[in-house]
Design a protein around this motif. Structure first.
Motif, PDB file in Angstrom:
ATOM      1  N   ARG A  98       0.828  -1.085  -0.122  1.00 49.27           N
ATOM      2  CA  ARG A  98      -0.037   0.051   0.139  1.00 49.27           C
ATOM      3  C   ARG A  98       1.007   1.236   0.085  1.00 49.27           C
ATOM      4  NH1 ARG A  98      -5.634  -0.705  -0.358  1.00 49.27           N
ATOM      5  NH2 ARG A  98      -6.171   0.628   1.114  1.00 49.27           N
ATOM      6  N   TRP A  99       1.988   1.302   0.790  1.00 44.59           N
ATOM      7  CA  TRP A  99       2.838   2.326   1.109  1.00 44.59           C
ATOM      8  C   TRP A  99       3.507   2.599  -0.597  1.00 44.59           C
ATOM      9  CZ3 TRP A  99       8.055   3.372   0.175  1.00 44.59           C
ATOM     10  CH2 TRP A  99       8.663   4.114   0.273  1.00 44.59           C
ATOM     11  N   ALA A 100       3.990   1.551  -1.260  1.00 45.21           N
ATOM     12  CA  ALA A 100       4.581   1.794  -2.391  1.00 45.21           C
ATOM     13  C   ALA A 100       3.628   2.118  -3.509  1.00 45.21           C
ATOM     14  CB  ALA A 100       5.178   0.230  -2.741  1.00 45.21           C
TER      15      ALA A 100
ATOM     16  N   ARG B 182       1.309   4.109  -3.140  1.00 45.21           N
ATOM     17  CA  ARG B 182       1.149   5.716  -2.954  1.00 45.21           C
ATOM     18  C   ARG B 182       2.402   6.325  -3.371  1.00 45.21           C
ATOM     19  NH1 ARG B 182      -1.225   3.925   2.028  1.00 45.21           N
ATOM     20  NH2 ARG B 182       0.898   4.554   3.114  1.00 45.21           N
ATOM     21  N   ASN B 183       3.478   5.764  -2.961  1.00 44.34           N
ATOM     22  CA  ASN B 183       4.762   6.692  -2.997  1.00 44.34           C
ATOM     23  C   ASN B 183       5.659   6.621  -4.091  1.00 44.34           C
ATOM     24  OD1 ASN B 183       4.477   8.573  -0.251  1.00 44.34           O
ATOM     25  ND2 ASN B 183       4.122   6.253   0.339  1.00 44.34           N
ATOM     26  N   HIS B 184       5.834   5.220  -4.282  1.00 42.99           N
ATOM     27  CA  HIS B 184       6.862   4.537  -5.557  1.00 42.99           C
ATOM     28  C   HIS B 184       6.183   3.560  -6.214  1.00 42.99           C
ATOM     29  CE1 HIS B 184       9.940   7.239  -3.743  1.00 42.99           C
ATOM     30  NE2 HIS B 184       9.830   6.621  -2.452  1.00 42.99           N
TER      31      HIS B 184
ATOM     32  N   TRP C 192       8.300   0.826  -8.139  1.00 45.61           N
ATOM     33  CA  TRP C 192       9.149  -0.066  -7.532  1.00 45.61           C
ATOM     34  C   TRP C 192       8.563  -1.595  -7.666  1.00 45.61           C
ATOM     35  CZ3 TRP C 192      10.398   1.930  -1.766  1.00 45.61           C
ATOM     36  CH2 TRP C 192      11.612   3.137  -2.078  1.00 45.61           C
TER      37      TRP C 192
END
Length: 249
Positions: A197-199, A201-203, A206
């Motif tokens: 979920r973090w990736a 949103r941000n990267h 990756w």
């Protein structure tokens, strides 16, 4: 109504394929030991036990990443349940096969059984955001705290029985060839969901893209996409090849 289309991200499949190749090498050595061609202690030697831990962790982390992507892409429950039934059915096949080969230590809650239960849990909790990092840490930590807790409260010994030890709140590891209970492994999958979920949103790059892979990567991506079939077939093939080699020598 048209169903949302889901896209496979190649780097997740590559990561899963890496776990599959490592697993194959591990099981090849395990099978050599089973046929008494080598002598190794796969149940107590840290060289082997830590490899197993790493392989299972990699599988469950990538499963968490995949669930994060599926939720992000709007995968509907009907599609989820179709895949879940495949995993659950494969788990039953593993139990049946292990009963034939290892009747005294057959697999009743191995990696596929664990994944089947964990998939439902992580699907229901995928929207809990950063709390998944904390929940994952607690799930992993509780596994190490369980023996001390059970000494303090002897009534909790009931969790060591086959009816409840799939939860992972144990002080004695059961006799089985593969054991992947909810604790601590649900924590690893929760971390995979949180990381995914973090990736996203941000990267998002990756995690890769759905562009056609080439060369070796194409083969690995294909392996990663057919992981369940590969998992079911690789051990019978390996054991069959080793047995055949023994007959020819």
């Amino acid at each position: 109504m048209a169903q949302p289309m889901t896209q496979r991200l190649d780097r997740i499949d590559l990561l899963r394929a890496s776990a599959m190749l490592w697993m194959t090498a591990y099981h090849f050595c395990f099978d050599l030991n089973f046929f008494r061609l080598i002598r190794e202690d796969f149940y107590r030697d840290p060289f082997w036990t830590w490899q197993r831990t790493a392989i299972v962790s990699l599988f469950l982390f990538t499963a968490g990443l995949s669930q994060a992507v599926a939720v992000h892409q709007g995968q509907i429950w009907a599609r989820f349940w179709r895949r879940w039934l495949q995993v659950a059915g494969a788990a039953l096949l593993v139990t049946a096969g292990s009963l034939l080969v290892f009747p005294g230590s057959f697999i009743y809650f191995g990696v596929l059984h664990g994944i089947a239960v964990m998939l439902i849990v992580v699907r229901l909790t995928a929207g809990w955001g950063a709390w998944l990092w904390l929940l994952g840490t607690l799930a992993i930590g509780l596994k190490w705290a369980a023996p001390s807790i059970m000494v303090a409260w002897p009534a909790l010994e009931v969790f060591n029985t086959p009816w409840l030890n799939w939860l992972g709140v144990i002080s004695r590891k059961p006799v089985t060839e593969d054991y992947v209970p909810l604790l601590p492994w649900l924590g690893v999958m929760w971390w995979g969901v949180a990381a995914g979920r973090w990736a996203l949103r941000n990267h998002p790059q990756w995690l890769g893209n759905d562009a056609p892979a080439r060369g070796v990567n194409k083969a690995l991506v294909l392996m990663g996409r057919w992981s369940l079939s590969y998992y079911l077939l690789h051990q019978p093939v390996l054991m069959g090849l080793i047995w055949l080699g023994m007959q020819l020598t």
